[in-house]
Scaffold this motif. Structure first.
Motif, short mmCIF file in Angstrom:
data_model
loop_
_atom_site.label_atom_id
_atom_site.label_comp_id
_atom_site.label_asym_id
_atom_site.label_seq_id
_atom_site.Cartn_x
_atom_site.Cartn_y
_atom_site.Cartn_z
N ARG A 136 -15.93 -22.20 -31.86
CA ARG A 136 -15.06 -21.07 -31.55
C ARG A 136 -15.66 -20.12 -30.50
O ARG A 136 -14.95 -19.30 -29.94
CB ARG A 136 -14.70 -20.31 -32.82
N ASP A 169 -5.33 -24.83 -35.17
CA ASP A 169 -5.95 -23.99 -34.16
C ASP A 169 -6.71 -24.92 -33.22
O ASP A 169 -7.52 -25.73 -33.67
CB ASP A 169 -6.90 -23.00 -34.83
N ILE A 185 -9.19 -25.55 -29.93
CA ILE A 185 -10.24 -25.02 -29.07
C ILE A 185 -10.52 -26.07 -28.00
O ILE A 185 -10.75 -27.24 -28.31
CB ILE A 185 -11.55 -24.74 -29.85
#
Length: 101
Positions: free
Chosen positions: A53, A76, A78
């Motif tokens: 992250r 999510d 990344i």
């Protein structure tokens, strides 16, 4: 977590599943079985996710690594285009060293 890496001469996809059942943690093995993991291993995965992250958003590398985290029906993503990280290979080495594959 799903990992994808695409570059000039490669295309790779892999995944790892870590499960929390009432504060007991498991990793899903390739055959589908669950294997309990200790707090040290759980901490390793938390630390690694935090590192992912923190990957800078900019980069001009031709290799594109993508990490997708799933939790409770949400995802999510990344993206890493810095070519400075080899996080996935470190995860694979950790799994092998600790007999979690």
């Amino acid at each position: 977590m799903v990992f994808k890496s695409i570059g000039c001469f490669h295309q790779e996809k892999d995944s790892i599943t870590v499960i929390n059942k009432n504060n007991h943690y498991f990793i899903r093995l390739e055959g589908g079985d669950l294997k309990a993991i200790d707090k040290t291993t759980w901490a390793y995965f938390v630390k690694t996710e935090n590192e992912i992250r923190q990957i800078p958003q900019d980069g001009d590398c031709t290799t594109r690594d993508v990490y997708i985290f799933y939790n409770k029906g949400k995802s999510d993503t990344i993206r890493d285009s810095t070519c400075k990280f080899s996080i996935w290979s470190a995860i694979k080495e950790y799994l092998k060293k600790n007999k979690l594959q």
